[in-house]
Design an enzyme around this catalytic site. Structure first.
Site, short mmCIF file in Angstrom:
data_model
loop_
_atom_site.label_atom_id
_atom_site.label_comp_id
_atom_site.label_asym_id
_atom_site.label_seq_id
_atom_site.Cartn_x
_atom_site.Cartn_y
_atom_site.Cartn_z
N CYS A 24 -13.59 -2.86 -20.97
CA CYS A 24 -13.40 -3.35 -19.62
C CYS A 24 -13.80 -2.27 -18.63
O CYS A 24 -13.78 -1.09 -18.93
CB CYS A 24 -11.93 -3.69 -19.39
SG CYS A 24 -11.29 -4.81 -20.62
N ARG A 49 -20.86 -1.78 -20.51
CA ARG A 49 -19.65 -1.78 -21.36
C ARG A 49 -19.43 -3.13 -22.03
O ARG A 49 -18.58 -3.26 -22.89
CB ARG A 49 -18.42 -1.39 -20.52
CG ARG A 49 -18.50 -0.01 -19.91
CD ARG A 49 -17.43 0.20 -18.85
NE ARG A 49 -16.13 0.43 -19.43
CZ ARG A 49 -15.59 1.64 -19.64
NH1 ARG A 49 -16.28 2.71 -19.33
NH2 ARG A 49 -14.40 1.78 -20.16
N TRP A 96 -13.36 -7.51 -20.95
CA TRP A 96 -13.71 -7.77 -22.36
C TRP A 96 -12.46 -8.41 -22.96
O TRP A 96 -11.43 -7.73 -23.11
CB TRP A 96 -14.07 -6.47 -23.06
CG TRP A 96 -14.20 -6.54 -24.54
CD1 TRP A 96 -13.25 -6.20 -25.47
CD2 TRP A 96 -15.33 -6.98 -25.30
NE1 TRP A 96 -13.71 -6.39 -26.74
CE2 TRP A 96 -15.00 -6.87 -26.67
CE3 TRP A 96 -16.59 -7.44 -24.96
CZ2 TRP A 96 -15.88 -7.21 -27.69
CZ3 TRP A 96 -17.46 -7.78 -25.99
CH2 TRP A 96 -17.11 -7.68 -27.33
N ASN A 120 -7.30 -2.27 -18.35
CA ASN A 120 -8.13 -2.06 -19.55
C ASN A 120 -7.17 -1.58 -20.63
O ASN A 120 -6.53 -0.54 -20.47
CB ASN A 120 -9.20 -0.98 -19.25
CG ASN A 120 -10.09 -0.73 -20.44
OD1 ASN A 120 -10.05 -1.49 -21.40
ND2 ASN A 120 -10.87 0.33 -20.38
N GLY A 121 -7.04 -2.35 -21.72
CA GLY A 121 -6.12 -1.91 -22.78
C GLY A 121 -5.44 -3.09 -23.45
O GLY A 121 -5.79 -4.24 -23.21
N GLU A 500 -13.14 12.95 -46.10
CA GLU A 500 -13.59 12.95 -44.71
C GLU A 500 -13.25 14.27 -44.03
O GLU A 500 -14.06 14.85 -43.30
CB GLU A 500 -12.99 11.77 -43.94
CG GLU A 500 -13.32 11.71 -42.46
CD GLU A 500 -14.82 11.62 -42.16
OE1 GLU A 500 -15.62 11.41 -43.10
OE2 GLU A 500 -15.19 11.80 -40.98
N LYS A 504 -16.10 16.72 -42.46
CA LYS A 504 -16.08 17.14 -41.05
C LYS A 504 -16.13 18.66 -40.96
O LYS A 504 -16.89 19.22 -40.18
CB LYS A 504 -14.80 16.61 -40.38
CG LYS A 504 -14.81 15.12 -40.11
CD LYS A 504 -15.51 14.77 -38.82
CE LYS A 504 -16.80 14.04 -38.91
NZ LYS A 504 -17.18 13.11 -39.88
N GLU A 507 -19.61 20.08 -42.06
CA GLU A 507 -20.82 19.76 -41.30
C GLU A 507 -20.83 20.40 -39.91
O GLU A 507 -21.89 20.55 -39.31
CB GLU A 507 -21.04 18.26 -41.20
CG GLU A 507 -20.03 17.48 -40.38
CD GLU A 507 -20.45 16.02 -40.22
OE1 GLU A 507 -21.63 15.73 -40.07
OE2 GLU A 507 -19.56 15.17 -40.27
N HIS A 523 -7.32 18.90 -63.23
CA HIS A 523 -8.51 18.73 -64.09
C HIS A 523 -9.63 19.67 -63.69
O HIS A 523 -10.81 19.37 -63.90
CB HIS A 523 -8.97 17.26 -64.03
CG HIS A 523 -7.92 16.31 -64.49
ND1 HIS A 523 -7.56 16.15 -65.80
CD2 HIS A 523 -7.10 15.50 -63.78
CE1 HIS A 523 -6.58 15.28 -65.89
NE2 HIS A 523 -6.29 14.85 -64.68
N LYS A 623 -28.32 12.90 -36.02
CA LYS A 623 -27.31 11.85 -35.85
C LYS A 623 -27.63 10.64 -36.72
O LYS A 623 -26.75 9.99 -37.24
CB LYS A 623 -27.24 11.42 -34.37
CG LYS A 623 -26.20 10.36 -34.08
CD LYS A 623 -24.79 10.85 -34.40
CE LYS A 623 -23.76 9.77 -34.22
NZ LYS A 623 -22.42 10.16 -34.74
C1 AGP Z 1 -20.79 12.04 -40.51
O1 AGP Z 1 -20.02 12.85 -39.64
C2 AGP Z 1 -22.23 12.44 -40.55
N1 AGP Z 1 -22.81 12.49 -39.26
C3 AGP Z 1 -23.03 11.64 -41.56
O2 AGP Z 1 -22.40 11.77 -42.82
C4 AGP Z 1 -23.18 10.13 -41.25
O3 AGP Z 1 -21.95 9.47 -41.42
C5 AGP Z 1 -24.18 9.54 -42.25
O4 AGP Z 1 -25.43 10.18 -42.03
C6 AGP Z 1 -24.35 8.03 -42.11
O5 AGP Z 1 -24.85 7.72 -40.83
P1 AGP Z 1 -24.78 6.17 -40.36
O6 AGP Z 1 -23.35 5.83 -40.27
O7 AGP Z 1 -25.48 6.12 -39.07
O8 AGP Z 1 -25.46 5.36 -41.43
#
Ligand code: AGP
Length: 628
Positions: A24, A49, A96, A120-121, A500, A504, A507, A523, A623
């Site tokens: 929204c 948005r 929205w 908004n919420g 995860e 994080k 990377e 193991h 990205k």
């Molecule tokens: C996650 O933090 C990374 N940037 C990377 O593992 C990412 O999730 C992966 O490249 C998949 O990208 P996507 O979700 O655009 O397919």
């Protein structure tokens, strides 16, 4: 082709439709000249948005008036052309839909007696508040949760409270997420606002003041922006903003100069896009969830024509963080719906000639919708006759265009290379899918579906609360930043969260980290443990807790330095000796992955900042990995 007027960082291409996610838009103006056209101009800047209705309310000669329309802003302009509004104080909104179908009746501004407001919420306790107000004789005209807020403020005005006091009394009764702009009839030249879980900014003009859902909303009028903080509320008039914190104490918030071009994809008060996107998660998830549940009936509402009752199997293909989101989906879908789910890293799946069956549904998980390995895996499934779906952020992406069903995650553009708000949005979609599939397959009844949907609707607020651990996380980051190796452990969906957390950290801080199912420790990985090895154990007080607690004792007996991330009940039962115990809010196991996401994201973020890494664009990474 980059959309004109949108600012995006270099080497990052987004299509215009990728901005079309459900959020929204809010604008309020205490002006010295007519506001109607300026409110419309601001709402047009918020069209990115995504919305399904729009409206405006003004105050003139101590009277409130409003115009609303379903559909696009041009429909509202047509209404205004036929019946103009002239005033120097007003609020506007692009909606929205969350509670109540898109319609003029449900469009904002919503009103209650002397109060007109935009929101908004998602207000989680709107039903009980509505019942209380109806019992007191109040009549409602809409299905929205927003109208309840207006009626509640008006009820406190009836009780003799002054407008700001009545506003605060109402805020104290609300559970959920909100950004608000409020007019009270007769309270001339003042707009009140508040934010909790949804952003709101104050704009400072020359003899005029503004409220907006982001810097872009006030961008046409000023570049002097003050970002309200979680729990703040404010009253603006022509010359000043009186800001109060959640406990009602007057506070000053810093004013920033925001360049207009960066306004759309702006960092706001944050140093990095990643930090902003972590903090955007309460709002992001509430928009995601609202696209997959009907909050009024508390039922799931999965778009598309997938017959979960007839489905024999789901095959998820994904990479990186999207793969981990899929892993969490696997746990939830199998547990709730008794529907078999296979999940595989796309780069392996696409080459190994998997045995696929036509009665399966293939789901590609991808923020970008362009990841080459995931796209190839998806096309392999299509070639084998499977129906296909994509859980994506970029709605114009290749994957979105090639599948049978698109399940958008609606979290807005994610600029930081490390995926955060897209991850929790993906998990939110799969959580709704798990509940919908369970209902369709007769594994749960309507009452249990409603209970689980209500649990999911709590997630935005609980994510906001877990972000509140940031100071504790920042302190832990100092030690983690010195580590050579870090272990993350968890059980159940927390084993996926361990993966995860490790991803994080790796990377963006370049520290080696491993995520393991805690039961696997003996193991092999336990050989890694010594007094120099920080071990992050993720363990809400659930059915796995006792096992995780004994794993914690095992590693501490070998000198491991444990950071125990749990909830209040888990903190009470945690074995003594952890270096740090962090207490996230208690939550139903259905959403514990969502609630535990922020602490591990923030940990990676603050370690990377301490190490001086390029947080938003880490070395060697892109990205969207559109190459193999
Ligand atoms: C996650 O933090 C990374 N940037 C990377 O593992 C990412 O999730 C992966 O490249 C998949 O990208 P996507 O979700 O655009 O397919």
């Amino acid at each position: 082709m980059r959309p004109r007027g949108y600012f995006v960082p270099r080497n990052f291409s987004l299509s215009r439709r990728e901005y079309e996610t459900g959020m929204c838009g809010i604008i309020g103006i205490v002006g010295k000249s007519p506001v109607t056209n300026r409110i419309i101009e601001s709402l047009k800047r918020l069209e990115y948005r995504g919305y399904d209705s729009a409206g405006i309310a003004v105050q003139a000669d101590r009277k409130l008036d409003r115009r609303r329309a379903q559909g696009k802003i041009r429909a509202l302009e047509a209404v205004l052309a036929a019946s103009p509004l002239t005033a120097t104080v007003g609020i506007g909104h692009t909606r929205w839909a969350t509670h109540g179908v898109p319609s003029e009746r449900n469009a904002h501004p919503q009103r209650g007696g002397r109060v007109s407001l935009v929101h908004n919420g998602i207000i989680e306790n709107f039903a009980e508040l509505k019942a209380e107000l109806q019992k007191a004789g109040r009549v409602f005209e809409s299905e929205t949760d927003t109208e309840v807020i207006a009626q509640l403020i008006d009820s406190y005005l009836d009780a003799g409270q002054a407008p700001l006091a009545a506003f605060k009394s109402a805020l104290d009764r609300l559970t959920g997420a909100y950004a608000l702009a409020v007019l009270v009839e007769g309270h001339e030249n003042v707009i009140m606002g508040a934010r909790k879980g949804s952003p709101l900014v104050v704009g400072t003009g020359d003899g005029e003041m503004f409220l907006g859902s982001d810097a872009l909303a006030v961008g046409p009028f000023t570049n002097k922006v003050t970002y309200l903080e979680e729990g703040d509320y404010v009253a603006i008039d022509h010359d000043r903003a009186e800001i109060y914190d959640q406990s009602g104490v007057p506070v000053d918030r810093p004013m920033k100069i925001v360049s207009a071009s960066a306004a759309l994809v702006e960092k706001g008060n944050f140093r990095h896009f990643m930090e902003k996107e972590i903090h955007d998660q309460p709002e992001g998830c509430q928009h995601t969830i609202s696209a997959y549940v009907d909050a009024i009936s508390a039922r799931t509402a999965m778009p598309g024509d997938i017959d979960f009752a007839a489905l024999e199997r789901i095959q998820i293909v994904a990479c990186g963080t999207s793969y981990i989101a899929g892993l969490i989906g696997k746990y939830l879908i199998e547990q709730l719906a008794d529907l078999p789910v296979d999940i595989e890293i796309a780069s392996e799946f696409r080459y190994r000639e998997p045995a696929l069956r036509a009665g399966s549904l293939a789901i590609a998980m991808s923020q970008s919708g362009e990841t080459a390995d995931t796209l190839a895996a998806l096309r392999l499934c299509q070639a084998k006759g499977l129906r296909t779906a994509a859980v994506v952020n970029a709605q114009e992406s290749t994957m979105a265009r090639e599948v049978d069903v698109v399940w958008p995650i609606h979290c807005g553009p994610e600029i930081g290379v490390a995926s955060t708000k897209a991850f929790t949005a993906q998990v939110s979609v799969l959580t709704a899918l798990a509940v919908a599939a369970a209902r369709a397959r007769g594994r749960i009844d309507a009452a249990e579906e409603q209970r689980l949907v209500r649990v999911l609707l709590e997630a935005p607020r609980l994510i906001a609360e877990s972000i509140g651990l940031e100071d504790a996380v920042r302190a832990v980051a100092v030690d983690i930043a010195k580590a050579r190796d870090v272990l993350y452990l968890g059980r159940g969906t927390m084993s996926a969260m361990a993966l995860e957390g490790a991803l994080k950290l790796k990377e963006i801080s370049y520290i080696h980290a491993e995520g393991y199912a805690a039961g696997e420790l003996k193991h092999g990985p336990i050989a890694l443990v010594d007094e120099d090895t920080p071990i992050i154990i993720l363990a809400p007080y659930d059915s796995y807790f006792e096992k995780s607690a004994s794993n914690m004792s095992e590693v501490m007996a070998r000198g491991g330095q444990v950071v125990f991330i749990t909830d209040p009940e888990g903190a009470k039962h945690a074995p003594a000796g952890a270096k740090v115990v962090m207490t996230a809010p208690a939550s139903d196991p259905l959403i514990s992955a969502l609630v535990m996401s922020a602490p591990i994201q923030l940990l990676a973020y603050h370690v990377a900042v301490l190490k001086g890494a390029d947080v938003d664009q880490p070395r060697n990474l892109a990205k969207s990995v559109t190459v193999e």
